[in-house]
Design an enzyme around this catalytic site. Structure first.
Site, PDB file in Angstrom:
ATOM      1  N   CYS A  69      32.630  47.595  36.388  1.00  0.00           N
ATOM      2  CA  CYS A  69      32.144  46.374  35.739  1.00  0.00           C
ATOM      3  C   CYS A  69      32.349  46.443  34.221  1.00  0.00           C
ATOM      4  O   CYS A  69      31.711  47.257  33.549  1.00  0.00           O
ATOM      5  CB  CYS A  69      30.667  46.196  36.097  1.00  0.00           C
ATOM      6  N   CYS A  72      29.192  45.831  32.163  1.00  0.00           N
ATOM      7  CA  CYS A  72      28.297  46.999  32.288  1.00  0.00           C
ATOM      8  C   CYS A  72      28.726  48.090  31.314  1.00  0.00           C
ATOM      9  O   CYS A  72      27.889  48.687  30.623  1.00  0.00           O
ATOM     10  CB  CYS A  72      28.338  47.568  33.706  1.00  0.00           C
TER      11      CYS A  72
END
Length: 145
Positions: A69, A72
């Site tokens: 991600c 993230c």
């Protein structure tokens, strides 16, 4: 006399009792002697995750994330900086939802990154999406009042 706080060691997962006024004195674990607060997010999985949220008297801030991600990964340094500022008042943790799909499913994590704040074994707040350090700190303070 104040009621002792229970906090879970980020190294050996032993539950430690201490007076709240000692939180700022760099306490160490009674079992492994390691520092109870490292200023870094604690990687949690499986039973460790449940022990930290259920047995700690401190609020536990969890970042649900995955290695693939992009948002993230971009939030990770901000989250680490927030950990340095929040500990020892808040335990700061991370859960890799790719490696721990059961935890993500149990808590209904639908998007990542998602921050969740637990206190007394219960989720008290949730926020999806990446944030910077100031955003994380403001969000946590808002929900700890």
């Amino acid at each position: 006399m104040t009621t002792p706080l229970h906090t879970v060691c980020p190294h050996c997962d032993a539950v430690n009792r201490m007076p709240p006024e000692r939180l700022g004195e760099a306490p160490t674990c009674g079992k492994c002697q390691a520092s109870l607060f490292t200023g870094q997010p604690v990687d949690l999985s499986g039973a460790r995750f449940l022990k930290h949220i259920e047995r700690s008297d401190l609020p536990v801030l969890v970042d649900f994330w995955a290695p693939w991600c992009g948002p993230c990964r971009s939030m990770a340094p901000f989250y680490a900086q927030a950990a340095r500022q929040l500990e020892p008042r808040v335990r700061v943790a991370k859960v890799d939802t790719e490696a721990n799909q059961d935890i993500g499913a149990r808590f209904g994590i639908r998007s990542i990154p998602t921050l969740a704040l637990f206190h007394g074994g219960r989720e008290v707040a949730r926020q999806p999406g990446a944030m910077d350090t100031n955003g994380i700190l403001a969000w946590v303070q808002q929900h700890l009042r």
